[in-house]
Design a protein around this motif. Structure first.
Motif, PDB file in Angstrom:
ATOM      1  N   GLU A   1      -5.899  -2.729  -3.956  1.00  0.00           N
ATOM      2  CA  GLU A   1      -6.775  -1.656  -4.447  1.00  0.00           C
ATOM      3  C   GLU A   1      -7.501  -0.973  -3.287  1.00  0.00           C
ATOM      4  O   GLU A   1      -7.616   0.241  -3.259  1.00  0.00           O
ATOM      5  CB  GLU A   1      -7.817  -2.242  -5.397  1.00  0.00           C
ATOM      6  N   VAL A   2      -8.021  -1.787  -2.383  1.00  0.00           N
ATOM      7  CA  VAL A   2      -8.657  -1.244  -1.176  1.00  0.00           C
ATOM      8  C   VAL A   2      -8.195  -2.120  -0.014  1.00  0.00           C
ATOM      9  O   VAL A   2      -7.747  -3.244  -0.233  1.00  0.00           O
ATOM     10  CB  VAL A   2     -10.213  -1.296  -1.240  1.00  0.00           C
TER      11      VAL A   2
ATOM     12  N   ASP B   1      -8.162   6.109   3.547  1.00  0.00           N
ATOM     13  CA  ASP B   1      -8.267   5.315   2.312  1.00  0.00           C
ATOM     14  C   ASP B   1      -9.450   4.352   2.432  1.00  0.00           C
ATOM     15  O   ASP B   1      -9.889   4.037   3.531  1.00  0.00           O
ATOM     16  CB  ASP B   1      -6.988   4.494   2.114  1.00  0.00           C
TER      17      ASP B   1
ATOM     18  N   THR C   1     -11.130   1.727  -5.367  1.00  0.00           N
ATOM     19  CA  THR C   1      -9.775   2.241  -5.184  1.00  0.00           C
ATOM     20  C   THR C   1      -9.732   3.758  -5.389  1.00  0.00           C
ATOM     21  O   THR C   1     -10.480   4.297  -6.213  1.00  0.00           O
ATOM     22  CB  THR C   1      -8.775   1.529  -6.126  1.00  0.00           C
ATOM     23  N   ASP C   2      -8.898   4.425  -4.629  1.00  0.00           N
ATOM     24  CA  ASP C   2      -8.696   5.874  -4.710  1.00  0.00           C
ATOM     25  C   ASP C   2      -9.923   6.684  -4.306  1.00  0.00           C
ATOM     26  O   ASP C   2      -9.960   7.891  -4.520  1.00  0.00           O
ATOM     27  CB  ASP C   2      -8.229   6.278  -6.123  1.00  0.00           C
TER      28      ASP C   2
ATOM     29  N   ASP D   1       0.811  -1.225   0.000  1.00  0.00           N
ATOM     30  CA  ASP D   1       0.000   0.000   0.000  1.00  0.00           C
ATOM     31  C   ASP D   1       0.849   1.282   0.000  1.00  0.00           C
ATOM     32  O   ASP D   1       0.293   2.380   0.076  1.00  0.00           O
ATOM     33  CB  ASP D   1      -0.975   0.008   1.178  1.00  0.00           C
TER      34      ASP D   1
END
Ligand code: K7E
Ligand code: CUA
Length: 620
Positions: free
Chosen positions: A497-498, A578, A560-561, A147
């Motif tokens: 991604e998460v 996040d 994600t993001d 990450d």
């Protein structure tokens, strides 16, 4: 074509230039030149570094941020800056150093000086798991490459002062190594007059143990050393696996004006440490308690450390990919010295010594040296390519020299703009470097970019090393201060991604807006907040003046993001969460009033509506 025309052409019309390059033989440049560089060469350079929109780079480069306390992430060959990883310094962009967890990790310090990133290795190859970085202030940090976040800051480590020669890892990431650049009386806090420097001040080498599964760092062992200034290091590999090498200057044990006083002797030392022997001695309980830790004394543990003379004020020490050679770069001379590890072992067996320093044998220079390679002036650091090619940075000459291990011939030089320090090759510190990209990390960039006033950025220059002649391809400008960088194949790094929900063990995490809200425990206010497009629930937080408030925010997004932030202006709060993460921040509600808070990270069409109020009710 004008100079500007060529530059614009290189930037905007790559396809056309590539066509031109194909049409032109490199020896028959057409259409003018930029300096002495032919247009066709520019086109080839542009094509090689160009990463089309939507395409990805082949490599990650992790560059140290020096006294910014950060790590910068670049894509190679585009040289695009992709990300900044805050490590030792708060970074509002990611909320680092504002939430309780990262604040605790920083331990009240607000800066660090990062010099040498070190990617974790398995069998001498980067394995893409972690990045370790040193801080001058006796610390090493671990960044998780799943990450790209700092997960642990270890230290300041007892006894180590000015941790420059770090964070070099061993071939299976058993240890991250550190050493004192500034010898002091130990333990810290001891006061001894500077006149007694030569006898009473000490350098310390330290090994930070790394847990193979988790990457967690703990103190391994320490070795007390003569008061030299330990500067750089590299772990042995292959033939020399199990050994660690540290360069040092100031064998003179001088104080004061080191510029002259520490440059008198023709040779200083590289310390060669049998770290497996140190490991054994420590496990057997040897060592004296100093500053709360067991410190090994080479006088009492023979066979632990040997000193290799190396001229003159060496800076970089670099082990070749096969581990057979140790390259020591004496920055005040025109040669770099190649030592032969096998010869070192033979000399140790035969007690082929020329003296000693505080009971540590000094190995005879002539017996272990294979060559003095005439690379040029001010050699600092060496990196490696394929087939025994070596590349040494020359600070004074402001160039990179290419030479060959074994034959020791210097075959090429490429100028750097300007004053190169370190250099980084693709997979350059592994047992099998890729031999394609090399980046010069330069101290000056003067005049090669639009001016920004008295303080100019540093520069990093991409060099193609696939052919006989090195070719400069690209200039990139970087913030202070890239000392060292490492370049790793992009496909070795597996990011998430998460954050998987099952990994979030935070006791204050909430996943449903109905669980959000205030509770009071032992006079403390705990506020659980859920962040999801486009509300921070609850939208109002009411507390009493003087109460201590802990706000825990969980971002329950699955994309994600899809970040959310919480900025609370008057209370200096700025957290960013996040997807799948929970963070807390704690403050004393010492100012009565109504304080709006809002999402800081643009997250949706209704991002602007993602806001609420903190109401601090007046006492009495
Ligand atoms: Cu700048 Cu490695 Cu700190 Cu050499 S170091 S240049
Ligand atoms: Cu959430 Cu902006």
């Amino acid at each position: 074509m004008t100079k500007r025309g060529i530059l614009l052409g290189a930037a905007a019309g790559v396809a056309a230039l590539v066509a031109l390059a194909v049409a032109c033989a490199p020896s028959a440049p057409r259409g003018g030149a930029r300096g002495s560089v032919a247009v066709s060469d520019l086109a080839v350079a542009a094509q090689k570094t160009y990463v089309a929109p939507g395409d990805l780079d082949e490599y990650y480069m992790f560059a140290s941020g020096g006294h910014s306390g950060q790590v910068y992430v670049y894509g190679i060959p585009s040289m695009r800056h992709i990300s900044t990883i805050p490590v030792y310094t708060p970074y509002p962009a990611t909320g680092y150093g504002f939430d309780d967890e990262s604040k605790a990790m920083l331990g009240g310090l607000t800066w660090g000086d990062v010099h040498h990133p070190s990617l974790s290795e398995t069998n001498g190859d980067y394995d893409g798991r972690w990045l370790f970085v040193n801080d001058m202030n006796g610390r090493v940090a671990r960044v998780d490459l799943r990450d790209f976040k700092t997960k642990q800051i270890f230290g300041p480590v007892a006894n180590v002062s000015g941790n420059h020669a770090a964070s070099f890892v061993t071939p299976n990431t058993e240890y991250s190594m550190m050493a004192s650049r500034f010898s002091i009386p130990i333990p810290k806090g001891t006061v001894v007059p500077i006149e007694k420097y030569a006898t009473d001040y000490k350098g310390v080498l330290a090994a930070i143990k790394i847990d193979a599964k988790t990457g967690a760092m703990s103190l391994g062992w320490q070795i007390v050393m003569p008061p030299f200034d330990y500067d750089l290091g590299d772990a042995g590999k292959g033939a020399s696996d199990g050994w660690m090498f540290w360069s040092s200057y100031n064998a003179e044990r001088a104080t004061g004006n080191l510029e002259t006083t520490a440059s008198q002797r023709d040779r200083d030392y590289i310390a060669a440490v049998d770290w497996r022997a140190a490991e054994k001695a420590a496990a057997a309980g040897q060592g004296d308690l100093i500053g709360g830790v067991k410190v090994l004394d080479p006088k009492k543990v023979p066979g632990l450390v040997y000193l290799m003379p190396c001229g003159k004020s060496p800076h970089g020490v670099d082990v070749s990919p096969d581990g057979k050679y140790i390259i020591g770069s004496g920055k005040l001379q025109g040669v770099t010295t190649a030592f032969n590890f096998e010869k070192l072992q033979t000399a140790i067996r035969n007690k082929d010594f020329s003296g000693e320093e505080d009971g540590i044998p000094v190995v005879k220079y002539e017996s272990i040296k294979d060559a003095e390679v005439p690379v040029g002036l001010g050699p600092l650091h060496t990196q490696f390519g394929t087939d025994g090619w070596a590349y040494t940075s020359l600070f004074v000459d402001s160039a990179i020299a290419k030479w060959k291990l074994g034959t020791w011939e210097v075959v090429d030089k490429v100028p750097m703009s300007y004053s190169i320090g370190h250099l980084a090759a693709a997979e350059g510190d592994t047992v099998s470097p890729d031999g394609n990209w090399l980046v010069g990390l330069n101290k000056l960039s003067h005049g090669r970019h639009l001016s920004v006033g008295p303080s100019q950025p540093e520069s990093s220059q991409l060099v193609d090393i696939t052919e006989e002649k090195m070719k400069l391809l690209y200039d990139a400008f970087t913030e202070p201060e890239p000392h060292y960088a490492q370049i790793v194949k992009a496909d070795k790094i597996k990011t998430i991604e998460v954050y998987p929900r099952e990994e979030n063990k935070h006791p204050l995490a909430v996943w449903d807006i109905k669980d959000a809200g205030v509770s009071r425990q032992g006079g403390k206010v705990i506020e659980k907040v859920v962040a999801v497009r486009s509300t921070l629930t609850p939208t109002a937080i009411e507390v009493n003046e003087g109460e201590t408030v802990t706000v825990a925010i969980t971002n329950i997004e699955n994309t994600t993001d899809e970040l959310h932030g919480l900025g609370l202006l008057d209370y200096n709060v700025n957290v960013v969460v996040d997807p799948g993460e929970t963070k807390t921040f704690t403050f004393k509600a010492d100012k009565p009033g109504v304080f709006p808070y809002y999402c800081t990270n643009f997250c949706s069409a209704l991002h602007q509506e993602m806001q609420g109020y903190l109401i601090v009710k007046k006492k009495g």
